[in-house]
Design a protein around this motif. Structure first.
Motif, PDB file in Angstrom:
ATOM      1  N   MET A 165      35.857  25.070  45.825  1.00  0.00           N
ATOM      2  CA  MET A 165      36.467  24.774  44.874  1.00  0.00           C
ATOM      3  C   MET A 165      37.785  26.623  45.285  1.00  0.00           C
ATOM      4  N   LEU A 166      38.858  27.086  44.786  1.00  0.00           N
ATOM      5  CA  LEU A 166      39.288  28.324  44.659  1.00  0.00           C
ATOM      6  C   LEU A 166      39.000  28.539  43.425  1.00  0.00           C
ATOM      7  N   CYS A 167      38.000  30.035  43.223  1.00  0.00           N
ATOM      8  CA  CYS A 167      37.829  30.219  41.808  1.00  0.00           C
ATOM      9  C   CYS A 167      39.011  31.187  40.817  1.00  0.00           C
ATOM     10  N   THR A 168      39.080  30.393  39.901  1.00  0.00           N
ATOM     11  CA  THR A 168      41.044  30.985  39.236  1.00  0.00           C
ATOM     12  C   THR A 168      40.536  32.410  39.067  1.00  0.00           C
ATOM     13  N   LEU A 169      40.023  33.268  38.788  1.00  0.00           N
ATOM     14  CA  LEU A 169      39.816  34.273  37.996  1.00  0.00           C
ATOM     15  C   LEU A 169      39.568  35.374  39.926  1.00  0.00           C
ATOM     16  N   ALA A 170      39.607  34.820  41.033  1.00  0.00           N
ATOM     17  CA  ALA A 170      40.420  35.463  42.115  1.00  0.00           C
ATOM     18  C   ALA A 170      40.886  36.372  42.435  1.00  0.00           C
ATOM     19  N   ASP A 171      42.455  36.034  41.924  1.00  0.00           N
ATOM     20  CA  ASP A 171      44.036  37.247  40.938  1.00  0.00           C
ATOM     21  C   ASP A 171      43.397  37.285  39.566  1.00  0.00           C
ATOM     22  N   PHE A 172      44.069  38.633  39.207  1.00  0.00           N
ATOM     23  CA  PHE A 172      44.307  38.485  38.018  1.00  0.00           C
ATOM     24  C   PHE A 172      45.774  37.845  37.441  1.00  0.00           C
ATOM     25  N   ARG A 173      45.389  36.447  36.470  1.00  0.00           N
ATOM     26  CA  ARG A 173      46.098  36.474  36.044  1.00  0.00           C
ATOM     27  C   ARG A 173      45.796  35.843  34.289  1.00  0.00           C
ATOM     28  N   PRO A 174      46.792  36.636  33.434  1.00  0.00           N
ATOM     29  CA  PRO A 174      46.188  36.634  31.802  1.00  0.00           C
ATOM     30  C   PRO A 174      45.354  35.725  31.835  1.00  0.00           C
ATOM     31  N   GLU A 175      45.947  34.278  31.594  1.00  0.00           N
ATOM     32  CA  GLU A 175      45.222  33.059  31.239  1.00  0.00           C
ATOM     33  C   GLU A 175      43.565  32.954  30.975  1.00  0.00           C
ATOM     34  N   PRO A 176      43.256  32.372  32.616  1.00  0.00           N
ATOM     35  CA  PRO A 176      42.217  32.154  33.036  1.00  0.00           C
ATOM     36  C   PRO A 176      41.006  34.102  32.339  1.00  0.00           C
ATOM     37  N   TYR A 177      41.855  35.053  32.195  1.00  0.00           N
ATOM     38  CA  TYR A 177      41.033  36.382  32.343  1.00  0.00           C
ATOM     39  C   TYR A 177      40.979  36.339  30.750  1.00  0.00           C
ATOM     40  N   GLY A 178      41.799  35.773  29.856  1.00  0.00           N
ATOM     41  CA  GLY A 178      42.003  35.986  28.192  1.00  0.00           C
ATOM     42  C   GLY A 178      41.361  34.551  28.552  1.00  0.00           C
ATOM     43  N   ALA A 179      40.772  33.729  28.262  1.00  0.00           N
ATOM     44  CA  ALA A 179      40.611  32.437  27.978  1.00  0.00           C
ATOM     45  C   ALA A 179      38.526  32.885  28.060  1.00  0.00           C
ATOM     46  N   LEU A 180      38.286  33.069  29.751  1.00  0.00           N
ATOM     47  CA  LEU A 180      36.882  33.974  29.796  1.00  0.00           C
ATOM     48  C   LEU A 180      36.174  34.767  28.809  1.00  0.00           C
ATOM     49  N   LEU A 181      37.436  35.678  28.420  1.00  0.00           N
ATOM     50  CA  LEU A 181      36.784  37.087  27.241  1.00  0.00           C
ATOM     51  C   LEU A 181      36.780  36.184  26.015  1.00  0.00           C
ATOM     52  N   ALA A 182      37.544  35.070  25.390  1.00  0.00           N
ATOM     53  CA  ALA A 182      37.482  34.111  24.590  1.00  0.00           C
ATOM     54  C   ALA A 182      36.408  33.938  24.329  1.00  0.00           C
ATOM     55  N   GLN A 183      36.111  32.831  25.320  1.00  0.00           N
ATOM     56  CA  GLN A 183      34.608  32.567  25.881  1.00  0.00           C
ATOM     57  C   GLN A 183      33.490  33.197  25.104  1.00  0.00           C
ATOM     58  N   LEU A 184      33.384  34.004  26.462  1.00  0.00           N
ATOM     59  CA  LEU A 184      32.025  35.126  26.181  1.00  0.00           C
ATOM     60  C   LEU A 184      31.688  35.879  24.503  1.00  0.00           C
ATOM     61  N   ILE A 185      33.290  36.703  24.311  1.00  0.00           N
ATOM     62  CA  ILE A 185      33.229  37.222  22.687  1.00  0.00           C
ATOM     63  C   ILE A 185      32.574  35.661  21.653  1.00  0.00           C
ATOM     64  N   ALA A 186      32.549  34.495  21.808  1.00  0.00           N
ATOM     65  CA  ALA A 186      32.483  33.332  20.713  1.00  0.00           C
ATOM     66  C   ALA A 186      31.537  33.537  21.156  1.00  0.00           C
ATOM     67  N   ALA A 187      30.462  33.129  22.239  1.00  0.00           N
ATOM     68  CA  ALA A 187      28.991  32.991  23.015  1.00  0.00           C
ATOM     69  C   ALA A 187      28.643  33.757  22.036  1.00  0.00           C
ATOM     70  N   HIS A 188      28.429  35.067  22.861  1.00  0.00           N
ATOM     71  CA  HIS A 188      27.804  36.064  22.714  1.00  0.00           C
ATOM     72  C   HIS A 188      27.760  37.009  20.746  1.00  0.00           C
ATOM     73  N   LYS A 189      28.738  36.987  20.214  1.00  0.00           N
ATOM     74  CA  LYS A 189      28.920  37.816  19.404  1.00  0.00           C
ATOM     75  C   LYS A 189      28.666  39.259  19.537  1.00  0.00           C
ATOM     76  N   PRO A 190      29.348  39.797  20.151  1.00  0.00           N
ATOM     77  CA  PRO A 190      29.261  41.000  20.720  1.00  0.00           C
ATOM     78  C   PRO A 190      30.240  42.117  18.830  1.00  0.00           C
ATOM     79  N   ALA A 191      29.377  43.645  18.933  1.00  0.00           N
ATOM     80  CA  ALA A 191      29.766  44.055  17.474  1.00  0.00           C
ATOM     81  C   ALA A 191      30.926  45.155  17.967  1.00  0.00           C
ATOM     82  N   ILE A 192      30.978  45.273  19.409  1.00  0.00           N
ATOM     83  CA  ILE A 192      32.669  46.037  20.056  1.00  0.00           C
ATOM     84  C   ILE A 192      32.049  45.594  21.261  1.00  0.00           C
ATOM     85  N   LEU A 193      33.707  45.683  21.357  1.00  0.00           N
ATOM     86  CA  LEU A 193      34.417  45.564  23.085  1.00  0.00           C
ATOM     87  C   LEU A 193      34.970  46.209  23.493  1.00  0.00           C
ATOM     88  N   LEU A 194      35.052  46.859  24.488  1.00  0.00           N
ATOM     89  CA  LEU A 194      35.979  48.063  24.940  1.00  0.00           C
ATOM     90  C   LEU A 194      36.629  47.352  26.521  1.00  0.00           C
TER      91      LEU A 194
END
Length: 283
Positions: A1-30
């Motif tokens: 299956m084609l990876c949905t992150l192969a090309d930049f699109r706001p929806e998959p990148y924003g959703a994955l970033l939100a998922q990672l923040i929720a899972a790892h709860k970093p104090a700062i994200l740059l």
């Protein structure tokens, strides 16, 4: 299956970033304050009900809280901002910070994660690419040579017969003016920029636009050719380390911002500058 992150699109990148923040709860994200960085951080923050401090040009720490300095009011003032959310999300302006120190022996693990969205859940589709070769990125450029509406103001040039109406003649004259801008840029190894007025007039593509509604840049050297210096344009380049202005109008606002100014016809000044730089650089 084609990876949905192969090309930049706001929806998959924003959703994955939100998922990672929720899972790892970093104090700062740059993140970089690029178009992609702004899109992804904004979507993630909206999903998690967090704040975002965009376009920071300086950072200081107070305990675990980051205070970010960012330009406001088209760069006329600097604002110190903090975020009270569980994760502080900050985007950093390109070239606003010195190169990072290299510490021997320091390294970090690379963690691979699966996409957060399937292709069916993504509304945006990548249809095609238009290849643009031989251009230096405005965001990364150490030197930028930009042109404005003034590049078309050479009445001494005689347009070819195929340029029948006034607009066609204006575009043709602008092309000759931007040829001089490109010549100087190529000599200096610089990127080519343009004011909004030049882009709106059809002289250059939007990708070259510097200003509040275009790229925000911080090069070591910014050469403004035939640019009056409207507030909108200043907002995108006022943090350049050295600004040089070339304009026939001695009262143009750009001269108030420039460290060095040349009052003269760019069609005479730019060839002379290019020739002198070629001589000094051995080109």
């Amino acid at each position: 299956m084609l990876c949905t992150l192969a090309d930049f699109r706001p929806e998959p990148y924003g959703a994955l970033l939100a998922q990672l923040i929720a899972a790892h709860k970093p104090a700062i994200l740059l993140a970089p304050a690029t178009t992609r960085g702004r899109d992804a951080t904004a979507l993630a923050a909206a999903e998690l009900d967090l704040g975002v401090i965009p376009d920071a040009i300086a950072l200081t720490m107070t305990g675990e809280t980051v205070r970010a300095t960012r330009p406001v009011y088209a760069g006329k003032l600097l604002c110190a901002a903090t975020s009270s959310g569980s994760t502080q999300i900050i985007s950093l302006r390109s070239r606003a910070f010195p190169l990072p120190a290299r510490v021997a022996g320091r390294s970090g693990p690379v963690t691979r994660v699966a996409p957060a969205l399937t292709e069916a859940a993504i509304a945006t589709k990548v249809v095609d690419y238009a290849v643009s070769e031989g251009q230096i990125s405005l965001n990364d450029a150490k030197i930028i040579v930009s042109g404005g509406r003034g590049v078309s103001n050479n009445a001494a040039l005689t347009p070819p017969p195929e340029a029948k109406d006034d607009k066609a003649k204006e575009i043709w004259r602008a092309q000759q003016g931007f040829a001089l801008v490109r010549g100087l840029a190529e000599t200096l190894g610089a990127a080519v920029g343009a004011s909004r007025a030049a882009v709106d007039a059809g002289y250059m593509p939007y990708a070259h636009q510097v200003g509040q509604t275009g790229k925000t840049v911080s090069p070591d050297l910014y050469i403004a050719c035939g640019i009056s210096g409207a507030i909108q344009h200043q907002a995108g380049m006022r943090n350049s380390k050295c600004i040089v202005a070339v304009n026939k109008d001695a009262d143009a606002p750009i001269f108030k911002l420039a460290r060095f100014g040349i009052v003269g016809d760019l069609f005479q000044v730019l060839p002379a500058l290019t020739a002198e730089f070629q001589k000094r650089l051995g080109k």
